[in-house]
Design a protein around this motif. Structure first.
Motif, PDB file in Angstrom:
ATOM      1  N   MET A  12       0.957  -1.085   0.020  1.00 15.88           N
ATOM      2  CA  MET A  12      -0.039  -0.154   0.006  1.00 15.88           C
ATOM      3  C   MET A  12       0.729   1.337   0.012  1.00 15.88           C
ATOM      4  O   MET A  12       1.994   1.179   0.426  1.00 15.88           O
ATOM      5  CB  MET A  12      -0.970  -0.018   1.283  1.00 15.88           C
ATOM      6  CG  MET A  12       0.006   0.231   2.561  1.00 15.88           C
ATOM      7  SD  MET A  12      -0.851  -0.169   4.056  1.00 15.88           S
ATOM      8  CE  MET A  12       0.411   0.076   5.262  1.00 15.88           C
ATOM      9  N   LYS A  62      -2.636   3.947   4.364  1.00 10.99           N
ATOM     10  CA  LYS A  62      -3.679   2.983   5.279  1.00 10.99           C
ATOM     11  C   LYS A  62      -4.441   4.161   5.870  1.00 10.99           C
ATOM     12  O   LYS A  62      -3.904   5.011   6.610  1.00 10.99           O
ATOM     13  CB  LYS A  62      -2.966   2.239   6.298  1.00 10.99           C
ATOM     14  CG  LYS A  62      -3.799   1.594   6.989  1.00 10.99           C
ATOM     15  CD  LYS A  62      -3.135   0.743   7.893  1.00 10.99           C
ATOM     16  CE  LYS A  62      -3.792  -0.151   9.212  1.00 10.99           C
ATOM     17  NZ  LYS A  62      -3.251  -0.720  10.013  1.00 10.99           N
ATOM     18  N   TYR A  65      -6.864  -0.045   2.577  1.00 13.66           N
ATOM     19  CA  TYR A  65      -5.476   0.263   1.901  1.00 13.66           C
ATOM     20  C   TYR A  65      -5.511   1.126   0.613  1.00 13.66           C
ATOM     21  O   TYR A  65      -6.476   0.534   0.060  1.00 13.66           O
ATOM     22  CB  TYR A  65      -4.640  -1.033   2.182  1.00 13.66           C
ATOM     23  CG  TYR A  65      -4.437  -1.826   3.426  1.00 13.66           C
ATOM     24  CD1 TYR A  65      -3.622  -1.321   4.239  1.00 13.66           C
ATOM     25  CD2 TYR A  65      -5.223  -2.728   3.720  1.00 13.66           C
ATOM     26  CE1 TYR A  65      -3.528  -1.831   5.406  1.00 13.66           C
ATOM     27  CE2 TYR A  65      -5.077  -3.353   4.888  1.00 13.66           C
ATOM     28  CZ  TYR A  65      -4.412  -2.975   5.658  1.00 13.66           C
ATOM     29  OH  TYR A  65      -4.169  -3.700   6.876  1.00 13.66           O
TER      30      TYR A  65
END
Length: 225
Positions: free
Chosen positions: A3, A6, A165
């Protein structure tokens, strides 16, 4: 597929939240998920651990932060789990072990998080989210996260996703996270996400107040009847 951002929420993300996030500039993909800090009963002591959802293979969302299976198998049933691979964990937990989580996690009941308290360990995994031994801090238990467990999504009972994410278009275009272009872009995207978060919180408050008022009116009408 790590990712870029987040997002977390104590009240959860609904479908409108997810749509708004996905429509934010430079966001190329989102993967909503479930996670929580709970207490594990381990060797006659209570230990804080993180439980996270394994993404479904048939999900319409991209599978970010892909876990790498080190030993054993991935969970096939609601009462199965995998645990983070490390020497410290291996000394205490083995494949085939049954683990039990405490009935309370801070101020929350375990029944509000998971379908049950007992799970069978079927494998060990590594996650790109945790590339060091430090699992972070927690408001649950002793405040230090010992390890993480990953369970099928259907093991969680949350009505809303608790984490999202995000992957940016810079990552999908192969731009290095060490480049100046990437480093310059991330704060600007973060600012837009923070602004969106504040807007969505206000909308949540308005909806919650409206629902509460409607419930009060319905109760008053019932009492009057």
């Amino acid at each position: 597929e790590l990712m870029d951002f987040k997002l977390q929420s104590t009240v959860g993300f609904d479908s409108e939240d997810l749509q708004s996030i996905a429509q934010t500039d430079h966001i190329a993909g989102i993967m909503p998920s479930y996670e929580a800090d709970v207490v594990l009963r381990l060797e006659n002591r209570n230990t804080t651990v993180k439980v996270m959802a394994l993404p479904q293979q048939d999900s319409n969302y991209p599978q970010l932060n892909r876990a790498v299976l080190v030993q054993g198998n991935l969970p096939q049933a609601e009462n199965e789990c995998v645990v983070s691979y490390s020497s410290a964990v291996n000394e205490s937990i083995a494949i085939g072990d049954t683990v039990q989580f405490a009935q309370t996690a801070g101020e929350q009941q375990l029944s509000e998080i998971l379908i049950g308290d007992t799970y069978t360990v079927v494998g060990f995994v590594e996650s790109p989210i945790y590339i060091t031994a430090d699992m972070g801090k927690s408001t649950v238990g002793d405040g230090t996260v010992f390890c993480f467990f990953m369970l099928p999504e259907q093991s969680f009972v949350y009505e809303k996703y608790t984490a999202v994410y995000l992957q940016t278009d810079l990552s999908t275009q192969g731009i290095s996270p060490y480049s100046d272009e990437y480093k310059d872009a991330m704060p600007k995207i973060a600012e837009k996400l923070e602004k969106l978060g504040k807007e969505r919180v206000e909308i949540f408050k308005e909806q919650a107040e409206k629902t509460y008022a409607e419930q009060l009116a319905a109760n008053a009408a019932f009492m009057g009847g």
